[in-house]
Design an enzyme around this catalytic site. Sequence first.
Site, PDB file in Angstrom:
ATOM      1  N   LYS A  38       0.831  -1.210   0.000  1.00 39.61           N
ATOM      2  CA  LYS A  38       0.000   0.000   0.000  1.00 39.61           C
ATOM      3  C   LYS A  38       0.863   1.257   0.000  1.00 39.61           C
ATOM      4  O   LYS A  38       0.598   2.219  -0.734  1.00 39.61           O
ATOM      5  CB  LYS A  38      -0.920  -0.002   1.222  1.00 39.61           C
TER       6      LYS A  38
ATOM      7  N   CYS B  25      -3.589   9.860   1.990  1.00 41.03           N
ATOM      8  CA  CYS B  25      -2.757   8.783   1.436  1.00 41.03           C
ATOM      9  C   CYS B  25      -1.445   9.305   0.872  1.00 41.03           C
ATOM     10  O   CYS B  25      -0.387   9.139   1.465  1.00 41.03           O
ATOM     11  CB  CYS B  25      -3.529   8.025   0.356  1.00 41.03           C
TER      12      CYS B  25
END
Length: 410
Positions: free
Chosen positions: A215, A269
Amino acid sequence: MVLKKAMNKDLTITILGMGYIGLPTGIAFARAGFTVYGFDVNKNVIETLKSGKIHIVEPDLQEAYEDALRSERLIPTDKLEKSDVYIIAVPTPFKKDENQKIADLKYVESASKMVGEILEENNLVILESTVPPMTTKLMTDILENTSGISREKFMSVHCPERVLPGKILHELEHNDRIIGAERYEAAEVAKTIYDAMVKEGTCFITDDITAEMCKLVENTFRDVNIAFANELSVICDKLNIDVFELIKLANKHPRVNILTPGAGVGGHCLAVDPWFIVEKFPNEANVIREARLINDFKPRFIVNKIDEVLKGNKELTVGVLGLSYKPDIDDLRESPAMEIAEILRDKGYNTIACEPNVKEKTASGFELYSLEEIIEKANYLVLTQGHTEFKNKLVKLRDKNIYDCIGLLK
């Protein structure tokens, strides 16, 4: 036993955290046929959800939530109930009292302790929050110590979300998923559950550390590429050439695909995740660190250019078009547009803003105006975000004195 229940969809799932990821995830699992408890410590959030309304801006999510609520498969609650599966989807911001960008894992730790207090043997605990490497092991340690149950007798995995705001529900149900665990059998059970939710994508199994890094690497790859585009914009300014035309021409090459520069990089993010790698590997992550610094600098560069144009005339009113970190959402987290507005205000300009996706009348101390109002009130506009409303009224914007951060007017 748990695997069989997962295959038959007769197990219960509790999601800790009803935010931008937890709420859509709960809806998706409810649509897949599971009974889902949506838990949050914020009672206002739960009361809003119980009233039938969602508290975030996300296309099509309100209708999907109403359907899930009517089906009685998604149950909002402020009391953590015992379940077969627990999904932790809580924030992982930076520590506020640190000079460096260090992950604050207090929410993950708190949620893990809460689950540990009611954990039973054979339960599955899934960490969806984006975290630095080794955090899933930390969660497992907390679960083991709090519950008194040996880690061999419950299951813990990491399955990071990988969705795009504005398309969250669709991507939850169609994107591939990465599932990582210390024990393969735990990942197998989690895969069975996610397979029921993911309609077209594939669920891949790996170890927990690889899943954590996957990720981070995905978002870091994008951040580095954006940094290249943003650095080009600074260089082109020095050369007095149009960076958007340059990139358009360079992309005519069959193996070149340069991204479009913007106001910077924001959100929970891309503006955060690369630092989790730098935090763990400060001597090795040199390109990653430099890319982050380039993107973090872009708002300051834009304000300096505006300052040059306005010649420091603080009597002027500057209107910022867009405060969210990406188009057509209300999320202001780590937003470079917000930083631009704050720097302009700190410099002494009368700074106002238009953010059509925020329902409140103010945001972080800025009074919010409609697009028509801000066009009338502002002497100078800064276009930071490509909201649909702005795209639909480009003719009006072209008649104004405006700094276009994203090349939309072209």
